[in-house]
Motif scaffolding. Structure first.
Motif, short mmCIF file in Angstrom:
data_model
loop_
_atom_site.label_atom_id
_atom_site.label_comp_id
_atom_site.label_asym_id
_atom_site.label_seq_id
_atom_site.Cartn_x
_atom_site.Cartn_y
_atom_site.Cartn_z
N MET A 167 -13.59 -7.90 -54.24
CA MET A 167 -13.32 -7.34 -52.70
C MET A 167 -12.10 -7.72 -51.88
N GLN A 168 -11.86 -8.65 -52.38
CA GLN A 168 -10.37 -9.45 -51.56
C GLN A 168 -9.17 -8.50 -52.71
N ALA A 169 -8.91 -8.16 -53.21
CA ALA A 169 -8.26 -7.82 -54.80
C ALA A 169 -8.64 -5.74 -54.21
N GLU A 170 -9.92 -5.74 -54.07
CA GLU A 170 -10.36 -4.27 -53.10
C GLU A 170 -9.27 -4.04 -51.75
N LEU A 171 -9.59 -4.96 -50.73
CA LEU A 171 -9.14 -4.56 -50.12
C LEU A 171 -7.38 -4.95 -50.09
N LEU A 172 -6.48 -5.40 -50.55
CA LEU A 172 -5.18 -5.34 -50.94
C LEU A 172 -4.68 -3.93 -51.94
N ARG A 173 -5.59 -3.82 -52.69
CA ARG A 173 -5.35 -2.49 -52.96
C ARG A 173 -5.37 -1.17 -51.71
N LEU A 174 -7.05 -1.05 -51.04
CA LEU A 174 -6.42 -0.43 -49.50
C LEU A 174 -5.92 -0.29 -48.92
N GLN A 175 -5.28 -1.95 -48.32
CA GLN A 175 -4.36 -2.40 -47.94
C GLN A 175 -2.74 -1.82 -48.43
N SER A 176 -2.65 -1.94 -49.97
CA SER A 176 -0.89 -1.29 -49.95
C SER A 176 -1.12 0.86 -50.16
N VAL A 177 -2.61 0.97 -49.49
CA VAL A 177 -2.20 2.33 -49.46
C VAL A 177 -2.47 2.96 -47.76
N LEU A 178 -3.26 2.02 -47.00
CA LEU A 178 -3.71 2.68 -46.01
C LEU A 178 -2.79 2.02 -44.78
N ARG A 179 -2.23 0.53 -45.22
CA ARG A 179 -0.96 0.14 -44.10
C ARG A 179 -2.16 0.40 -43.09
N LYS A 180 -3.16 -0.77 -43.01
CA LYS A 180 -3.43 -0.79 -41.62
C LYS A 180 -3.54 -1.94 -41.00
N THR A 181 -3.35 -2.44 -39.81
CA THR A 181 -3.45 -3.52 -38.97
C THR A 181 -4.78 -4.04 -39.13
N ILE A 182 -4.77 -5.28 -38.99
CA ILE A 182 -5.99 -6.15 -39.67
C ILE A 182 -6.23 -7.56 -38.96
N VAL A 183 -7.48 -7.45 -38.56
CA VAL A 183 -7.23 -8.79 -38.47
C VAL A 183 -8.96 -9.30 -39.13
N PHE A 184 -8.89 -10.35 -39.44
CA PHE A 184 -9.42 -10.42 -40.98
C PHE A 184 -10.01 -11.90 -40.18
N ILE A 185 -11.51 -12.51 -40.14
CA ILE A 185 -11.44 -13.19 -40.05
C ILE A 185 -12.52 -14.19 -41.28
N THR A 186 -12.15 -15.31 -41.84
CA THR A 186 -12.73 -16.21 -42.88
C THR A 186 -12.55 -17.96 -42.50
N HIS A 187 -13.27 -18.62 -43.27
CA HIS A 187 -13.36 -20.01 -43.33
C HIS A 187 -12.64 -20.63 -45.05
N ASP A 188 -12.46 -19.58 -45.32
CA ASP A 188 -11.99 -19.69 -46.51
C ASP A 188 -10.19 -19.81 -46.46
N PHE A 189 -9.97 -21.31 -47.11
CA PHE A 189 -8.32 -20.78 -46.64
C PHE A 189 -7.83 -20.49 -48.26
N ASP A 190 -8.57 -20.44 -49.40
CA ASP A 190 -7.90 -20.06 -50.35
C ASP A 190 -7.79 -18.26 -50.14
N GLU A 191 -9.31 -17.82 -49.85
CA GLU A 191 -9.21 -16.37 -49.14
C GLU A 191 -8.14 -15.94 -47.99
N ALA A 192 -7.57 -16.81 -47.35
CA ALA A 192 -6.88 -17.01 -46.62
C ALA A 192 -4.97 -16.49 -46.73
N ILE A 193 -4.94 -17.19 -47.74
CA ILE A 193 -4.09 -17.73 -48.51
C ILE A 193 -3.38 -16.30 -48.95
N ARG A 194 -4.42 -16.12 -49.89
CA ARG A 194 -4.67 -14.74 -50.75
C ARG A 194 -4.52 -13.14 -50.00
#
Length: 359
Positions: A217-244
């Motif tokens: 799903m992280q990869a899917e989000l990056l794929r969608l962002q490469s197409v849509l270029r949305k402004t995204i505010v994303f909440i997480t407690h996982d630093f590995d997810e954040a840096i990706r």
């Protein structure tokens, strides 16, 4: 350029317009909170809050989210990150401070104006999918358009396009109970995108998923962002997810934002011991770029293999550690700005080097 790379590189000024911002934002829970904050000019010490039996869930929060970036807010449970996001969309009313969307004061928006903004300009995805169990996939995705009053043909066409975009083509007539967790989250993402939001709030959307599905799903989000270029505010407690995912990260603790920066900046220059602890176990080769490890160029640099300054160390580590020569580091215009010796990468991978000191 990847979907998550800042236009001007870490540490550089980002020229993109500010889409959403807050300044000295507070959310205080408890009786008389608004009067308490107003009497103190919109600021209060922790001791005063405690004495008044009030809880400062968000304190002095100031951020600027730029158009087209993935801005991640992270922190441990209870740090205030989810409360902050709900304040940014006014799902929760801030107690004090300033809040602007497209340069307009969002705190002055009427209830009718807020409803219109949420229906047409904001998309939201939460940890729990909140799909309507009696509706099919396409009906769930089209539901926000139904609320907007879009005709059936138009909303089904739009819903189908979003279903195709998130990889669920062929499952349009299934019900949520017939889908896996990852597929249900894709439906939630498609539904939030159906209204073509200008800003997208994602509150720990993948945390309930199994690790493998979460990475997908992280990869899917990056794929969608490469197409849509949305402004995204994303909440997480996982630093590995954040840096990706992140262009920039805001780290929160006890309701306050401790530091904001790119993943590389947080790893190289933690502002506090708390931030350093957050980044201590991260795989630095995944975070640090060629720019962070480069040394001044030598006369022979023009004969070396070239790598982009923004390239992460992991992307060229396997090649450089067996190379007899350094690699030349080039900027976005192709100009050589430094070089990296194989030993610098070997030291980083082995943990012998304090990454970033050479830069």
């Amino acid at each position: 350029m990847s979907a998550k790379t800042l236009k001007n590189g870490p540490g550089a000024e980002d020229s993109r317009p500010v889409k959403l911002s807050c300044r000295n934002l507070w959310k205080v829970f408890g009786p008389g909170a608004e009067a308490f904050m107003a009497a103190r000019g919109g600021d209060a010490a922790a001791a005063d809050l405690e004495q008044a039996h009030l809880v400062g869930a968000v304190r002095r929060a100031s951020i600027e989210v730029r158009q087209g970036e993935i801005f991640i807010v992270m922190g441990l449970s209870g740090s205030g990150k989810s409360t902050l996001v709900r304040c940014l969309s006014r799902l929760i009313e801030p107690t004090a401070g300033e809040l602007a969307f497209d340069g307009k004061d969002l705190l002055k928006a009427t209830e009718a104006e807020l409803i219109d903004i949420r229906r047409h300009k904001m998309g939201m995805v939460f940890q729990h999918f909140a799909l309507l169990p009696h509706l099919t996939v396409i009906e769930n995705v089209a539901f926000p358009l139904l609320i907007q009053g879009v005709a059936k043909a138009g909303r089904e066409t739009r819903a189908q396009a979003m279903i195709d975009l998130v990889g669920l083509k062929g499952r349009e007539r299934r019900f949520p109970s017939e889908l896996s967790g990852g597929q249900q989250q894709r439906v939630g993402i498609a539904r939030s995108l159906a209204v073509e939001p200008e800003i997208w709030f994602l509150d720990e959307p993948f945390s309930a998923l199994d690790p493998l599905i979460r990475r997908e799903m992280q990869a899917e989000l990056l794929r969608l962002q490469s197409v849509l270029r949305k402004t995204i505010v994303f909440i997480t407690h996982d630093f590995d997810e954040a840096i990706r995912l992140a262009d920039r990260i805001a780290i929160m603790k006890d309701g306050e934002i401790i530091q904001i920066g790119s993943p590389e900046e947080l790893v190289m220059n933690p502002a506090t011991g708390y931030v350093a602890e957050f980044t201590r176990d991260v795989n630095r080769a995944k975070v640090l770029s060629a720019r962070a490890l480069m040394a001044p160029q030598s006369p022979a640099a023009k004969t070396y293999r070239q790598i982009d300054a923004s390239a992460k160390v992991t992307s060229f580590a396997a090649d450089i550690v067996v190379s007899p020569k350094p690699f030349a580091v080039v900027d976005r215009n192709g100009g050589i700005i430094g070089e990296i010796a194989p030993q610098a990468v070997i030291d980083l991978l082995s943990g012998r080097s304090a990454a970033g000191e050479a830069a």
